[in-house]
Every structure is written in structure tokens, then in C-alpha cells.
Design an enzyme around this catalytic site. Structure first.
Site, mmCIF file in Angstrom:
data_model
loop_
_atom_site.group_PDB
_atom_site.id
_atom_site.type_symbol
_atom_site.label_atom_id
_atom_site.label_comp_id
_atom_site.label_asym_id
_atom_site.label_seq_id
_atom_site.Cartn_x
_atom_site.Cartn_y
_atom_site.Cartn_z
ATOM 1 N N HIS C 70 0.832 -1.216 0.000
ATOM 2 C CA HIS C 70 0.000 0.000 0.000
ATOM 3 C C HIS C 70 0.859 1.254 0.000
ATOM 4 O O HIS C 70 1.925 1.281 0.594
ATOM 5 C CB HIS C 70 -0.936 -0.003 1.210
ATOM 6 C CG HIS C 70 -2.089 -0.946 1.040
ATOM 7 N ND1 HIS C 70 -1.954 -2.316 1.163
ATOM 8 C CD2 HIS C 70 -3.393 -0.728 0.726
ATOM 9 C CE1 HIS C 70 -3.121 -2.891 0.937
ATOM 10 N NE2 HIS C 70 -4.016 -1.956 0.673
ATOM 11 N N SER C 87 -6.319 3.553 -5.781
ATOM 12 C CA SER C 87 -5.707 4.352 -4.719
ATOM 13 C C SER C 87 -5.809 5.833 -5.037
ATOM 14 O O SER C 87 -6.101 6.655 -4.170
ATOM 15 C CB SER C 87 -4.242 3.965 -4.529
ATOM 16 O OG SER C 87 -4.153 2.779 -3.782
ATOM 17 N N ALA C 89 -8.033 7.378 -6.914
ATOM 18 C CA ALA C 89 -9.414 7.843 -6.774
ATOM 19 C C ALA C 89 -9.779 7.975 -5.299
ATOM 20 O O ALA C 89 -10.432 8.930 -4.876
ATOM 21 C CB ALA C 89 -10.366 6.871 -7.477
ATOM 22 N N GLU C 90 -9.363 7.003 -4.512
ATOM 23 C CA GLU C 90 -9.698 7.023 -3.088
ATOM 24 C C GLU C 90 -9.071 8.232 -2.398
ATOM 25 O O GLU C 90 -9.729 8.969 -1.682
ATOM 26 C CB GLU C 90 -9.226 5.719 -2.427
ATOM 27 C CG GLU C 90 -10.095 4.521 -2.807
ATOM 28 C CD GLU C 90 -9.385 3.176 -2.673
ATOM 29 O OE1 GLU C 90 -9.973 2.161 -3.049
ATOM 30 O OE2 GLU C 90 -8.217 3.162 -2.207
ATOM 31 N N GLN C 91 -7.762 8.430 -2.655
ATOM 32 C CA GLN C 91 -7.083 9.539 -1.980
ATOM 33 C C GLN C 91 -7.658 10.879 -2.432
ATOM 34 O O GLN C 91 -7.861 11.793 -1.630
ATOM 35 C CB GLN C 91 -5.566 9.453 -2.226
ATOM 36 C CG GLN C 91 -4.950 8.189 -1.605
ATOM 37 C CD GLN C 91 -3.460 8.364 -1.283
ATOM 38 O OE1 GLN C 91 -2.911 9.471 -1.367
ATOM 39 N NE2 GLN C 91 -2.807 7.261 -0.912
ATOM 40 N N VAL C 126 -9.535 5.387 3.429
ATOM 41 C CA VAL C 126 -9.793 6.823 3.405
ATOM 42 C C VAL C 126 -11.224 7.194 3.021
ATOM 43 O O VAL C 126 -11.705 8.250 3.388
ATOM 44 C CB VAL C 126 -8.807 7.579 2.479
ATOM 45 C CG1 VAL C 126 -7.394 7.445 3.012
ATOM 46 C CG2 VAL C 126 -8.915 7.099 1.050
#
Lengths: 295, 295, 295, 295
Positions: C70, C87, C89-91, C126
Site C-alpha cells: 500500500h 488508490s 481515486a480514493e485519496q 480513506v
């Protein structure tokens, strides 16, 4: 029962002192005698504490005699034979002289059951109670053992004595025997105290009829000019406050449904601390209201 | 009064159609006859509007006959002689068959005074009313002139007809004749819906005894599984909702006074729109509560 | 990341299955491989539980490798080098790509301190968090021992995986990964839902700027047409809801003070259960308001 | 500006009387002179009414001179040249000596626009205002005609004079120039006043920074020992009261979510009546709160 200044009690003869306070404890002038030598008292609190200590330090048989000197509650035979002026006034103050048939039987049952178990009368400071709370209290106390009930009786007797002393003796200090029940109506529709709201305080009763304690109308500050109950203990019990808000909003031409969604708002609550200050306000619009235990 | 599909009514013989709807308007099959030729109807609303229009367009004497075809309310002699099944069910649904002596006399007075002034019976759609609201409505209507009351009677008759039609005819669309009364209890002491609160809905009555409409217990969402009143008009009138919050908090070991400051909380309110959705929620802690007219 | 039917995943080749789910767990296709043989899955819940079990039963070194696969949070160097699409998109969804200088430094400190102590990156799901809550969470987790943090990391990784799976796989059943934040405005001045109230939901931040999450206007029922947050976890964090009640009452010609006693009402609250249903209503007159955690 | 007894003013020489009250109206001893012959005054109210009447009955050119004797608001040049002690204290009391750049420019614009239109300075009794309300007031007044603004200026000047008189002259009666802002926190979770709640009162500003007016902690009665604002007018403007309820409930080990649903509760409201008594209470549990305009 004329009132007397503490200063006078401090300076008068021992006989006059005892005579003045002979019935602070029911039929028991020996308690006033016991404390007469400790004069002068700095205040009514000191006087009361001295009398209370005299009771607590007395031999057990004397305390038992004190307990037995008290009448039953709501006993017609005893009433016919004559109670002390104080006892009569106290019992009448909560309506023990005008019980419903069901209540009368309930009190008779309580007196007999209690006396049968303990050999002395069921004593409670009635000015701190309603008929309902006395009957409930009995259910709580009957299972106790004799020593516990001797102690409980003495505590109730001291509460009775404190209230009698408070009524009879004038002093700069006061015994903490008074509570207060008050209300306040805020009209949150127009953001102002609600003036002119008719209020009714009712004492609820399980066995007999509910009883109107007082009626009042809110003043310009949304409060009642006098507390709903004040200058005395607020009797333990269940109550309903009724606020006539329908008439209030209608007079102000506030749009309402027909019949009005809210008309007579009942707030039902219990009093558990007779010497406390209990404030039960109402925040109200024609469509909503809220209350809470304030202080 | 078995139910029938609108599709069937649209396709059956005229005689069957009239027979099925003969008593939608009390003893007045001519209204069904009048609209039979307008079949097929696209829905129950269209059918009802056609029947209503037939009444409104009928000659005055026919409308008067329709009005006179209705029975008095709570008239024992008429009931003994026999009402239509519909009228009986309607009158019984609000307790006109079991009035107190005071209510009975009040209804008798209403019927007689009204009939004496107008020459026709006092008609009101009872399924939308309580005993109290009927008597209050009468006070409002009696001063009217005859034309106004003819019109008012026809409106009430159409409301009766709409409810009978709604019960009898199955259609994809629905007449807007149902209201709803619901509640919701939020425990703001712990921030969750209050589950397991016993609730009682009482219809208040001025003259007779108050009547328990329904009892329920809140579910995990703080609501009742069924609306307190639903699937029918909510009768105009005054109500009291009682919430047993003392038991609820006691079971959860929430610290309370003895007796509990709040035990059975009554919310007293009126219903004015039988076809509306009335939501009366309770936000509650052991020391405070609030309610409002929700939707 | 196109969506795929569970039915297809159940019936396709093992290679296709693994390819489709290769990045459900970051850079770790071995997990999909591990469960491919257990097909067909009865639903997405069963699929997820199988993948989760595969992670939990894997040897410790494999789990550690998964953790180390990660990226850091908000690490510019890593972002420049390229993260997985997921990752990124999430952040970005919580603004880690546009931090204030203070926030950026705080995240850098967190990443370094955590990695220095444990030897692996600080992992948190997140989409269930705000920038603030991530930083607070770190303070809570840093004192832990390595075993506890290995376990915590795996739990967070599984939460990330559940959300990725929910977005990617279409199934009749759903994973319980969505929460909801809603509101409702009751105008208790006129007893109706308040329609047309402008609402703004702001995410509060300690270090950076507060951020408007959404704006809406109440509909005829006093609600917003869409939940304020829905169809996703409600990020843990602190929020402020602002209601423009001054304009609302002013447009309705309700008498008010100048300036209006209440104009923009802020309700400040925290979200702690991202998968829960949080309802934050407002009961309001021009002179009073109330709110509570509803459901 | 030492205080002086009304009795002394009633008995001293005319010169001393005029000297003592020379600056009650800015640079206008003629007003004191005018009323000196009417001594003795029965109270401060009578004195003030006499001075006010003297202004109102003065010839228009004298009234205009009085108006022109006043300084601009927040004018740096004038401040450098020196204002009266009173004017300086008044302007500083609401922060006109420490404006943000944006506010400074706004005041400059106001002064210039007003003077350009009317030929005299924009006068407002600043002790009854906040920076925001002065700027808003200007927008309301600028469109007026000169006669209206002459009148408005005289009214503001009389308000300034009343406050100066109240500070300077000791009398048995008082001018009604003081208001009060107070609060009260009721913990409806445990049914008691909330003691130990940290409170912050902030004046909100559109252009400059918001400014903490006062901080306090609730006492055993849930109130602050001193009113939040008292012994002076409550400045017209917008405010935010912040209550640290999260810490309060946390210290009492009340179960809460993490982060707590409610932590710092802001109540945002406006003051419109500087001489009124405004009470802004908070009823609060960890999951709900309510406020209203009390009195």
C-alpha cells in the site's frame, strides 16, 4: 399557635420556654425541657438541632413513647376524640379529613397492618406528602424490620417538628423546610413570554379524585406572580399542570386548525424532593411544545 | 358487501352495475343508473366524479329526496326498524350504538332541532368524525340557512359515498379518502429510537367516556408497526397519546428520581384533517420531552 | 474499472476471474487466485468473506507483504511515480491531492513517524474518513504495538477491498458499506415542513480549510431530494450544516427582529459510524430551534 | 471623567454645572448652559429630558453645528489630531481603532459618501453597535433625505449623551440605557443545571475578524456569574455563543460516540434591542439540543 421570637425564647423563663415548645414534638414537652438549659440558641437551626439531638440521645423506651404519642393517619375515631391542633391542621392540609371511600379504606388498612406488625402507629410527615405518596411509602416501609422503622419514625417526627418550629418561631435564620414549584411559559411562535395563559395545577390520585391545587394566570414575564407551590414543602406526588394555550393563541389571531391542534396542554410529572426548587417550564407554539425539569 | 373489480363493473350488464352500486348513495340506485351509460370508467376516481356530478346536476327535489333518504344519527327507533348495512356499520364504527346517556340525549336534541328547522335529517359523514366533533359541527351548522345546509348535506353524502365506493370497488387508482396518524419516539438521553415503549391512543369525549382507540408498542425504529390510525379517515376530534416512558427508562437502568419525574406522558391534540397525514412524535429523556406536528 | 456481474465471475475462466479482481486488494492478485476454486459464490457477501478469510489465513509474511504493497497517504513522490487507479481515486475523494501546506506537513509527519516505528505504511480506508479523522486516528494508533497494528492494517485493507468490490461487482445482494446522512426541516411556527430552505453541508478541518460537501434546498416535505451523503460511507469527521432560515421566514412575511434573531443556523456535529444512517433534523421558528440525532 | 453626584450638580454654581456637563453633547456646553436655570432636577431622567428638549428646541443652525461637531467614525487623521476623551473611548470600545484593512476602507467609504451627500458626518451611537451593524445601518440611512438624517443624527446624539450622562452622573434613578445578554445551560440528560461548561461569546464580523467578547464558565446553577454582556447596551450585531459540551459530558463519563456527536455547540443569533434583556439558553444532551429567545 401564635408565633414567638427566638430572642424571647432565649430570654424567657424555662417554664415559658417549655410551654411555648411543648407540642413541637407531639405530646412531648420533655424535649423542650431537655434543651432549655442550652439557651441562648444562635438561631432556629441551632435550636432544632439541639431538640433533634435530645430525641436521638434519649433512651429507647422514651423514643418509643414519643412514637406512640402520635395519632394514626385519617383515623375517624381518633379525630372524633380530638387530635392536637397541629396534627389536625397537618392531616387536613392534605385532605385526610375528606377522603374518598376507597382512600379511607386504604388508610385504615395501612394503619392496621403497620400497627399489627410493629406495635406503634405508622408515622409520616404528611405536609411533605400527598395521599398517594403516603400509601406508596407504606408499601415500601412495611417489609422493614422494627429497628429500621423506629429510626424511620424518628426521622419523620423530626421533619414534623422542623415544620412546626418553622411556623412558630421567628428567627433571622430559616430551617430548610420549604420547597418551590414554579413554571414559565415562553411563546416561541412570537419569541416572547406568554402572558395571560390560564394554568391549573392538579394533584393526581390513584384512589380518590384528582384535586385542583391552584389556578393562576401568567403575567407579562410568562410566570405566575406567586410560585404554584411555595413557602412550604412541595408534597411528594404526581401532578398535572394544564395550560390553556388554545385560548391564548386564538386571542392573538394566530392561524390555527379547527379544532386547534393544541388547546389544553397537560404536563404530567412527579415531585420527589419536597424541599427542592422544581421549575417546569413550557415552550410552546400552536404546533409544538417542550418541557424540562428546570431549577 | 363483497368487493368488486372496476373492470367487471365496466363490462357487466347495466342491471348488474346498478345492483352493485345501488347503495353507494343511501337508498338511491338512480345515481348508478344515471352513470351506467358513461362506462367504461378509467378508474375509481372517474366513476366517483361521474356519480357526484349526477347528484349535483339532479333536480332539487331529487337531491332533497336523497337527503331525506338518510337516517338520523343514533336514533334508537330507526335502528330498531333497521338501517342499511352500510349505515349501521358507519354509525357503529364511531360508537353511536353505545352512547352514554348524556351523549344519547345530546344526539336526540341535535336531530330534533335540526329536523325542526330544515325539515330533513342532520347528515354528516360519521367515519370522518368523533361523537364530540359531530356535536360541535352541529352547533356550527344549525345557524345556517336551508340552501347552505342542502349544499352541506350533499357534500357530506358525497363523502359517505366516496368511502363506500372505496371499500367496495377495486381499482388501480384510489380515492383520496384515507388519512394516517403515526408517532415516533426518540430517546434523546441515549441518542437512539426508543424501542419497547407502550403507547395508548385515547379519543377524548366531552359528554361520554373517553375511549381507547388503540394500543401499541414501539419497534426497534421507535415507531409502531402499523400507523395508530390508517387505511381510513382519521376522525376529527380530540385525542390523547400516552407513552409509558417511566417503565422504559427504568428497564434500561437510567438513573431517575422516585417517583420518576416523568412516567406516563400524555400528548393531547386535535385532528382537523381526516385525509391528512398527521405525525405526532415524542423526543424524550427522563427529565424533558418535546413534541410537534410532523408530517 | 468497469463493472462486472457476479454471475459472470462465477462462470468465467479462473484467469479472467483473477484478472477482474486482481486489485481488489492492492497489488495482490494472489487473494483472488486463492478463492477462485471456491466458485460459484452465492452473492457478493460470500465472495468478500472468502477473500477476507484468505487474507486472514495467509502466512504472516504474505500479510506483511500485502500491507507493504500500500502507498503512503498524500505522498507527493509516490503520486508522481504513479499509484493504482483505485488508490488515486480514493485519496483524491477526500482531497489528499489538494491539501493545505499545514495538512501536507501533518500527513508527512504521520507517514514518517508510523513507518519509522512499524516498518510499514500507515494504512486507513480513506473513503470512511476525513483528513481530520485520519490525523486523529493516527494519534490513537501510533502508541500501539506492532501486532495490534498488523491487525488494524488488515482490517483497514479489508474495508478498502469491500468498497472496491462494491463498486466493481454487480450482485443481487449488497455489502453493508453504505451509510447515509439526511436532514429534515420542520417549521414549528406554522406547523408544516419547511420548503425552500437553502442548506449547506461543510466538512470542518482543523488544519486546512473547511470544505463545502454539498448544497441543497428543502422540498415540499422539508427534506432534500437526495440524502446529503448517500450511496457511500459517511466519512468520520466533524461537520456543520447551515440552514438559511432568515430568508425562509422573511419570504413568508413572518414578523422578525432586524437583524433577524436567527438567520443562518449552524448545526455542528460529528459522524462516527460511516455505515450508519444519521438523521439531523431541525425544528425551527424565528425565535427557537432544536435538533437531535435521529435515525 | 470623574463621576459626580446629581445633588452636587443641583447645588453647585452655574459655571461648575456647565463645566461638569460640557461634553455630554460633543463640544457643546451651550446645552448644559441652557438647562442650568431649571435646576434642581429630581433625577437623572429629568436632567436628560431637559437637555434633550434643549437640543430639539434649538434653532436648526445650532442643531446642525452640534451635528458637525462630531468626528467621523474611525478616521485616522482625526484620531491623530485628537478626539474628545469620550469619543475616543466610545470608538475604541467597539474596536474602531483596530480595524482590518477591509473594514477601514469600508468606514472610509461610508464617511465620505455620507458627508458628500448630506454635508455633515455620519453619526451613530457606537456603544449600541458593532462594526457590522454600523455599516449595515449606513446602507439603510444613505438613501434618506437630509431632513430625515438631521433627525436621525439628533436621535443618535441624544443616545450618545444619555450614555455619557449615565457614566458621569450618580443619581437615585437610572436612565434605561443598559441591556443584558445572558445564558443558562440545562443538562436534560441528567435533569440538572450544567455546571462547568466553558462558554465563549464571539462577535461575528463580515469584513474583519470575528472577536471574542467574553469567556465564562457556568456555575452550579448553569448560569454565568456575570451576564455575558451587562451594565451597558448590548451592541446590535450578530453573535455566536460556543458551548464546550463534549468536555462536560466526557468528564461525567456519559457514554458518547467517538468523536462525540456534539462537542462545541455554536448558537448564532443577532441582537436588535441594545437596551433589552436577551436570554439565550441551551437545553442539551449528548445527542440533542435546543435554544430559544428567552427573557
Amino acid at each position: 399557635m401564635s408565633q414567638v421570637e427566638l430572642a424571647h425564647l432565649n430570654s424567657c423563663s424555662k417554664d415559658d420556654f417549655v410551654a411555648a415548645l411543648a407540642n413541637i414534638f407531639e405530646y412531648s414537652p420533655w424535649i423542650a425541657e431537655k434543651v432549655a438549659g442550652a439557651r441562648p440558641f444562635g438561631g432556629i437551626k441551632a435550636l432544632f438541632e439541639a431538640m433533634k439531638a435530645a430525641v436521638e440521645r434519649a433512651p429507647a423506651d422514651l423514643r418509643l413513647a414519643l412514637i406512640k404519642a402520635h395519632p394514626d393517619l385519617a383515623n375517624k375515631t381518633q379525630r372524633a376524640a380530638g387530635l392536637t391542633v397541629d396534627s389536625t391542621a397537618e392531616q387536613n392540609s392534605i385532605g385526610l379529613d375528606r377522603l374518598s371511600e376507597g382512600e379511607y379504606r386504604a388508610f385504615e388498612r395501612v394503619n392496621n397492618a403497620y400497627r399489627a406488625k410493629f406495635g406503634f402507629p405508622y408515622i409520616v410527615c404528611v405536609r411533605r406528602q400527598t395521599r398517594d405518596s403516603i400509601l406508596r411509602d407504606f408499601e415500601r416501609r412495611l417489609p422493614n424490620d422494627a429497628a429500621t422503622e423506629m429510626q424511620a419514625s424518628v426521622e419523620e417526627i423530626c421533619r414534623i417538628a422542623a415544620l412546626r418550629l418553622d411556623q412558630q418561631v421567628i428567627s433571622d435564620d430559616r430551617l430548610a423546610v420549604h420547597g418551590r414549584l414554579s413554571t414559565h411559559v415562553l411563546d416561541t411562535h412570537c419569541g416572547k413570554p406568554a402572558a395571560g395563559i390560564a394554568i391549573e395545577l392538579v394533584e393526581l390520585a390513584d384512589l380518590g379524585a384528582s384535586r385542583v391545587v391552584t389556578r393562576a394566570v401568567t403575567n407579562a414575564d410568562g410566570r405566575t406572580d406567586q410560585p404554584l407551590i411555595g413557602g412550604r414543602p412541595v408534597p411528594i406526588g404526581r401532578y398535572e399542570l394544564n395550560f390553556s394555550v388554545g385560548a391564548y393563541f386564538s386571542e392573538r389571531n394566530v392561524p390555527m386548525s379547527d379544532p386547534p391542534f393544541l388547546d389544553h396542554i397537560p404536563l404530567r410529572f412527579a415531585v420527589s424532593e419536597p424541599e427542592g426548587h422544581l421549575h417546569v417550564p413550557l415552550l410552546v407554539t400552536p404546533w409544538s411544545y417542550a418541557t424540562y425539569r428546570g431549577s
